[in-house]
Design an enzyme around this catalytic site. Sequence first.
Site, PDB file in Angstrom:
ATOM      1  N   ILE A 248       5.169  -8.531  -1.481  1.00  0.00           N
ATOM      2  CA  ILE A 248       6.491  -8.441  -0.257  1.00  0.00           C
ATOM      3  C   ILE A 248       5.931  -9.078   0.843  1.00  0.00           C
ATOM      4  O   ILE A 248       4.590  -8.586   1.139  1.00  0.00           O
ATOM      5  CB  ILE A 248       6.654  -7.026  -0.157  1.00  0.00           C
ATOM      6  CG1 ILE A 248       7.638  -6.616  -1.519  1.00  0.00           C
ATOM      7  CG2 ILE A 248       7.754  -6.931   0.889  1.00  0.00           C
ATOM      8  CD1 ILE A 248       7.953  -4.921  -1.567  1.00  0.00           C
ATOM      9  N   CYS A 249       6.237  -9.638   1.588  1.00  0.00           N
ATOM     10  CA  CYS A 249       5.939 -10.239   2.917  1.00  0.00           C
ATOM     11  C   CYS A 249       4.472 -10.913   2.856  1.00  0.00           C
ATOM     12  O   CYS A 249       4.231 -11.834   2.005  1.00  0.00           O
ATOM     13  CB  CYS A 249       5.932  -9.200   4.094  1.00  0.00           C
ATOM     14  SG  CYS A 249       6.123  -9.568   5.629  1.00  0.00           S
TER      15      CYS A 249
END
Length: 335
Positions: free
Chosen positions: A102-103
Amino acid sequence: MHTVVVLALEQVIPFDLSTPIEVFTRSRLPDGRPGYRVRVCAERPDVDAGLFTLRAPWGLDALADADTVIVPGTADPARPLPPAVRDALRGAAADGTRIASICSGTFVLAAAGLLGGLRATTHWLAAAQLAAAYPDIDVDPDVLYVDNGQILTSAGAAAGLDLCLHMIRRDYGSAIAADAARLSVMPLEREGGQAQFIVQQYPPIPRGSAIEPLLRWIEDNLSRDLTLADIADHAGTSTRTLIRRFREQTGTTPLQWLHRARVRQAQHLLETTPHSVERIAARVGFGSPTAFRDRFKRVAGVSPHTYRSSFRQSGVPGHRRGRANGDRTRTAEGP
């Protein structure tokens, strides 16, 4: 039960950490059982999370028992990756475990050597930095997430929600994912940046609008060889007026809406039935399987066969689960 392990690194971003915890722990199967067991692990018990320190109940050995490992972003993407974390991630990958970021967690997967030669994404602010640091990665800053099968990456913040819902859909089908989306107050798929496996939503019908009965009629007649003139005749108007009203109330043209409705119905049939691609093409109103495949790929981003391999629901004939590639389905049916 599917085990999801969330890896908390130093300077972990709390939002990225909490997203998979919330989404997966709230997912329920039709009989009420939880779909996932979620664990938070770290190299050391105490982890710096910026404004607070968190305590992880599991160590890195939890990765060995995971079906899915999720790596949230950190405040410093360039922070060196501890060798123990690198080795644990590589070991999980070698075992066929699904691994997602994520990210800025994409930088962790890159540092572990899991993204070489693959397409990947991250927060748009860090995309250039990722591309410069790892030239062997095909960095795409314009999508919400990228699914390479075993390895998945997502953009920043809310894109982590999109990725988690996508994985739930891969594991358990649309209905379970839709329930998880509602609990998260999120659409199952969002407009904007699209990834290679994002599925198109069923075309929205403006409730209570003058055109709603016509849209319902189109839905009920998807198998027919409908033309613009057929739709206008049923509406009792000219084709020019029909097009104008469609644009005003749906933002698209009658035929574009029809094509998307057919593809969405085809997605449902690919997920829930063992029917051949040829039979599905006929049932949703395409004149030939070739035309169906072309239109489906244009709308959904993948071929009907690839879509079925990713999203066929449990219990449908031909469905088999395996640990690698996110429990990817295999079928003997042709593309």
